[in-house]
Structures are given as structure tokens and as C-alpha cells.
Design an enzyme around this catalytic site. Structure first.
Site, PDB file in Angstrom:
ATOM      1  CB  CYS A 168      59.110  26.009  -5.810  1.00 18.19           C
ATOM      2  SG  CYS A 168      59.215  27.535  -6.733  1.00 18.19           S
ATOM      3  CG  HIS A 186      62.110  25.987  -2.939  1.00 14.64           C
ATOM      4  ND1 HIS A 186      62.740  25.863  -4.153  1.00 14.64           N
ATOM      5  CD2 HIS A 186      61.308  27.086  -3.036  1.00 14.64           C
ATOM      6  CE1 HIS A 186      62.334  26.837  -4.956  1.00 14.64           C
ATOM      7  NE2 HIS A 186      61.471  27.591  -4.297  1.00 14.64           N
ATOM      8  CG  ASN A 218      62.793  30.173  -6.537  1.00 17.09           C
ATOM      9  OD1 ASN A 218      62.851  29.011  -6.942  1.00 17.09           O
ATOM     10  ND2 ASN A 218      61.712  30.681  -5.970  1.00 17.09           N
TER      11      ASN A 218
HETATM   12  N1  ACO Z   1      65.148  46.437  -5.116  1.00 21.16           N
HETATM   13  C1  ACO Z   1      64.896  47.471  -4.322  1.00 21.16           C
HETATM   14  N2  ACO Z   1      63.717  47.644  -3.690  1.00 21.16           N
HETATM   15  C2  ACO Z   1      62.757  46.699  -3.882  1.00 21.16           C
HETATM   16  C3  ACO Z   1      62.967  45.593  -4.714  1.00 21.16           C
HETATM   17  C4  ACO Z   1      64.215  45.472  -5.342  1.00 21.16           C
HETATM   18  N3  ACO Z   1      64.535  44.424  -6.147  1.00 21.16           N
HETATM   19  N4  ACO Z   1      61.855  44.840  -4.708  1.00 21.16           N
HETATM   20  C5  ACO Z   1      60.966  45.450  -3.907  1.00 21.16           C
HETATM   21  N5  ACO Z   1      61.516  46.590  -3.418  1.00 21.16           N
HETATM   22  C6  ACO Z   1      60.915  47.553  -2.509  1.00 21.16           C
HETATM   23  C7  ACO Z   1      59.423  47.554  -2.542  1.00 21.16           C
HETATM   24  O1  ACO Z   1      58.942  48.343  -3.598  1.00 21.16           O
HETATM   25  C8  ACO Z   1      59.078  48.118  -1.194  1.00 21.16           C
HETATM   26  O2  ACO Z   1      59.185  49.515  -1.257  1.00 21.16           O
HETATM   27  P1  ACO Z   1      58.143  50.452  -0.480  1.00 21.16           P
HETATM   28  O3  ACO Z   1      58.311  50.099   0.967  1.00 21.16           O
HETATM   29  O4  ACO Z   1      58.594  51.819  -0.856  1.00 21.16           O
HETATM   30  O5  ACO Z   1      56.793  50.074  -1.014  1.00 21.16           O
HETATM   31  C9  ACO Z   1      60.213  47.609  -0.285  1.00 21.16           C
HETATM   32  O6  ACO Z   1      61.266  47.203  -1.174  1.00 21.16           O
HETATM   33  C10 ACO Z   1      59.804  46.448   0.586  1.00 21.16           C
HETATM   34  O7  ACO Z   1      59.154  45.479  -0.237  1.00 21.16           O
HETATM   35  P2  ACO Z   1      58.637  44.146   0.363  1.00 21.16           P
HETATM   36  O8  ACO Z   1      57.986  43.345  -0.717  1.00 21.16           O
HETATM   37  O9  ACO Z   1      57.822  44.389   1.593  1.00 21.16           O
HETATM   38  O10 ACO Z   1      60.017  43.451   0.797  1.00 21.16           O
HETATM   39  P3  ACO Z   1      60.271  42.115   1.559  1.00 21.16           P
HETATM   40  O11 ACO Z   1      61.189  42.339   2.687  1.00 21.16           O
HETATM   41  O12 ACO Z   1      59.002  41.356   1.818  1.00 21.16           O
HETATM   42  O13 ACO Z   1      61.116  41.262   0.491  1.00 21.16           O
HETATM   43  C11 ACO Z   1      60.797  39.479  -1.083  1.00 21.16           C
HETATM   44  C12 ACO Z   1      60.550  40.932  -0.749  1.00 21.16           C
HETATM   45  C13 ACO Z   1      62.293  39.284  -1.193  1.00 21.16           C
HETATM   46  C14 ACO Z   1      60.134  39.163  -2.418  1.00 21.16           C
HETATM   47  C15 ACO Z   1      60.246  38.587   0.032  1.00 21.16           C
HETATM   48  O14 ACO Z   1      58.929  38.955   0.355  1.00 21.16           O
HETATM   49  C16 ACO Z   1      60.255  37.139  -0.333  1.00 21.16           C
HETATM   50  O15 ACO Z   1      61.289  36.543  -0.560  1.00 21.16           O
HETATM   51  N6  ACO Z   1      59.079  36.478  -0.359  1.00 21.16           N
HETATM   52  C17 ACO Z   1      58.986  35.095  -0.735  1.00 21.16           C
HETATM   53  C18 ACO Z   1      59.074  34.989  -2.224  1.00 21.16           C
HETATM   54  C19 ACO Z   1      59.285  33.599  -2.700  1.00 21.16           C
HETATM   55  O16 ACO Z   1      59.862  32.771  -2.017  1.00 21.16           O
HETATM   56  N7  ACO Z   1      58.848  33.327  -3.925  1.00 21.16           N
HETATM   57  C20 ACO Z   1      59.069  32.103  -4.567  1.00 21.16           C
HETATM   58  C21 ACO Z   1      58.001  31.129  -4.306  1.00 21.16           C
HETATM   59  S1  ACO Z   1      58.398  29.574  -4.916  1.00 21.16           S
HETATM   60  C22 ACO Z   1      57.634  29.260  -6.424  1.00 21.16           C
HETATM   61  O17 ACO Z   1      56.763  28.404  -6.501  1.00 21.16           O
HETATM   62  C23 ACO Z   1      58.057  29.997  -7.639  1.00 21.16           C
END
Ligand code: ACO
Length: 316
Positions: free
Chosen positions: A116, A243, A273
Site C-alpha cells: 500500500c 492511504h 482499500n
Molecule cells: N463482520 C462482522 N464481524 C467481524 C467481521 C466482519 N466483516 N470481521 C471480523 N469480525 C469480528 C471478529 O470475528 C471478532 O469477533 P470476536 O470478538 O467474536 O472474535 C470481532 O469482529 C472483532 O474483530 P477485530 O479484528 O478485533 O476487530 P477490529 O475492531 O480490530 O477491526 C479491522 C478489524 C477492521 C480489520 C481493523 O483491525 C483494521 O482495520 N486493521 C487495519 C487493517 C488494514 O489497514 N489493512 C490494510 C493494510 S494496507 C496493505 O498493505 C494491504
């Protein structure tokens, strides 16, 4: 460190016609529009058709950028394509784009993978090559078909990504506009947090929470360092183009830097993204909507798999 002679002369973007909404995704995996919007800010993303390739999207964005810059394909002597989703392992997708655009054979064309952060890596590389005086007009492109690497059964990643392309033409500055500087970084010790391991069907694997924490810290560091290098304060930045991964990451960055939300360009609600395409897509939208005006100093800041991160300052 800054070359007064190189500027972004024009920008362009391309998004596939097909739009996949959060409601569409809720029919594929166990998720809801409410969860996705609250946790990420994303509402919909563009998805390339089966036969729609990274090179085609890149060429469409590049054509728009050339038209915006008033530069012809014959004048281009360098193409750097940032992508982690090339059409094939070889040849470089940049060469396919060269052919689609009719850029002459004397041009240097290559792909670059910094996930990214790819567009900022490509921008800094092109800036250095143009600054050497050996190249005159560069196409710097970020293009991705992320849908080809998504595991459509994994709700924790499939809701995040989209497809598209953005491009910039770099060349001799006209007037006062110029690229002021860029800083690139990588922390290979964190490579395992976001990767596409080899396998029969390679797909994105991500430790979301760890990526989130690192992303905010890295983008804050990259911003503070480049501002300090150029004797600027955050308040002097009229517009930040970050980003586009997650609205909460962008909001946290704003809080750490003491910048109000209005200062940040956000289009992830409509694109998700798009990895290396995300900054040039947002930059093009910002320029065309009048968010970036002559004399403004704009900060570009990114993070991605690697973990790579970086920043750049552009005066328009
Ligand atoms: N719908 C519903 N529930 C979900 C979903 C979904 N799509 N995805 C995960 N959950 C659930 C999980 O299973 C978890 O359930 P549990 O508590 O029963 O285990 C709960 O939601 C919380 O999950 P977390 O992963 O802790 O949620 P978080 O608030 O951290 O959000 C997210 C997740 C959105 C992925 C966040 O961590 C994030 O944005 N991180 C950065 C990711 C990113 O920027 N990636 C790109 C990098 S750039 C590149 O180079 C490609």
C-alpha cells in the site's frame, strides 16, 4: 534535498464499473453494513470484471493523467507501476501499459512492490530518476486488482479491499509547483502481520489489530520526520492525502498530529482499500474537486505490508 525542477504535472484515475456494496457482502459472508461502516468507514468498493486486468486499469488512469498534464505518450521516457497484483509474474505490467499507451521503446518501464506504500515508493524513485537529468517525463502509477487476492470466505479481510488505478505525470516544473521531498521506510521484522503466503490459491492473511496500531505510529513518525526536515508544522499542511485503509486509522492519525478531520481527504467509503492505487485515486479526486489549490502544501502519507511506510510533500 528538494529539486526545484520536478513537479506533478497531471493526475488521472480509473475505477471498474462494478460496485460491490456492504449489503452485497452481507449476502456472501456473516457480516453487516453496520459492522463494516462502524469499524472501517467503508460502504462500497469497485471490483474488476474477470477479464479486466491491472494493466488495463493502469493504462486508463495513465491516459487521463497524460491528458490532464498536456503531455503526450511519445514524451514519456519512464513508467513505474506500483502494484502487488501484476497481470503475470513476468513481464512487468509496466511494459504492458507501455504498449497499451504507445509509449516509445526508449522508455524505461518496471514494476515496484511496496504494497500500500507503493505509490510513494514509485513517486520517490521517479523523482530521483528525473532529478538525475537522465529522464524527462515519468508516469507513476498505482494499480491493483485486490479482488484477485481476497479470500471471499474470510469476513475479516474480504470487506476491506477494492480494485482501481491512479496515476501521476511527473516532469519539469511549470511555475512554482514542485515535489518538496519524500521519506521511505520499511520494517521487515513485521512482514508476517500482512502477507500473501505461497499456496495453491494465494490469499491475503492479516493480523488486523497489530496492523492498525503499527499503521498509526508509522504514519505519525513519517509525517513528523518530513515536516521537521522541511521546517514545517502540521498546521501549515493544507491537505493530507493518507492511504485509504480504515477511517479510524485516519482519525487517530489526525488526533496524534492535532489536525482536524476536514484536513484529510477521505474516499475509502466509496473505494475501500485499493492498496497502491489508493493515494493516487484520492489525489486525483482531491485535485479535480478543488481540494488542492495552487500554492497549497499537501502531505501524502502511507503504510502497507512489509511493513513499508512513507511520506511526501508536494507544493502546487
Ligand atoms: N463482520 C462482522 N464481524 C467481524 C467481521 C466482519 N466483516 N470481521 C471480523 N469480525 C469480528 C471478529 O470475528 C471478532 O469477533 P470476536 O470478538 O467474536 O472474535 C470481532 O469482529 C472483532 O474483530 P477485530 O479484528 O478485533 O476487530 P477490529 O475492531 O480490530 O477491526 C479491522 C478489524 C477492521 C480489520 C481493523 O483491525 C483494521 O482495520 N486493521 C487495519 C487493517 C488494514 O489497514 N489493512 C490494510 C493494510 S494496507 C496493505 O498493505 C494491504
Amino acid at each position: 534535498m528538494s529539486s526545484p525542477f520536478i513537479a506533478i504535472l497531471g493526475t488521472g484515475a480509473h475505477s471498474p464499473a462494478k460496485v460491490l456494496t456492504n449489503h452485497d457482502l452481507a449476502r456472501l459472508v456473516d457480516t453487516t453494513d453496520e459492522w463494516i461502516v462502524t469499524r472501517t468507514g467503508i460502504r462500497e468498493r469497485h471490483i474488476a470484471g474477470k477479464n479486466e486486468t491491472t494493466s488495463q486499469m493502469a493504462a486508463a488512469a495513465a491516459r487521463a493523467a497524460l491528458a490532464d498534464a498536456g503531455v503526450s505518450a511519445e514524451q514519456v521516457d519512464l513508467i513505474i507501476l506500483a502494484t502487488l497484483t501484476p497481470d503475470q509474474p513476468m513481464p512487468a505490467t509496466a511494459c504492458l501499459v507501455q504498449h497499451l499507451l504507445g509509449v516509445p521503446a526508449r522508455a524505461a518501464c518496471f514494476d515496484l512492490n511496496a504494497a500500500c506504500s507503493g505509490f510513494l515508493y514509485a513517486l520517490d524513485t521517479a523523482w530521483a530518476m528525473l532529478g538525475s537529468g537522465r529522464y524527462k517525463h515519468a508516469l507513476v502509477i498505482g494499480a491493483e486488482k485486490m479482488s484477485s487476492l481476497v479470500d471471499w470466505t474470510d469476513r475479516s479481510t474480504c470487506v476491506l479491499f477494492g480494485d482501481g488505478a491512479g496515476a501521476a505525470v511527473l516532469g519539469p516544473a511549470r511555475g512554482t509547483a514542485q515535489i518538496l521531498g519524500a521519506r521511505l521506510y520499511a520494517e521487515g521484522a513485521h512482514a508476517h502481520l500482512l502477507c500473501v503466503p505461497r499456496g495453491p490459491k494465494p490469499v491475503i492473511q492479516m493480523k488486523g489489530r497489530e496492523i492498525f496500531k503499527n499503521a498509526v505510529r508509522e504514519m505519525e513518525d513519517a509525517t513528523r520526520e518530513i515536516l521537521e526536515q522541511h521546517g514545517l508544522t502540521a498546521a501549515q499542511i493544507s491537505c493530507v492525502i493518507p492511504h485509504q485503509a480504515n477511517l479510524r486509522i485516519i482519525e487517530s492519525l489526525g488526533q496524534y498530529l492535532g489536525l482536524p478531520p476536514e484536513r484529510f481527504v477521505v474516499n475509502l467509503d466509496r473505494h475501500g482499500n485499493t492498496s497502491a492505487a489508493s493515494i493516487p485515486l484520492a489525489l486525483d479526486e482531491a485535485r479535480r474537486s478543488g481540494r488542492v489549490r495552487a500554492g497549497d502544501t499537501t502531505l501524502l502519507v502511507a503504510f502497507g505490508a512489509g511493513l513499508t511506510y512513507g511520506s511526501a510533500l508536494v507544493r502546487w
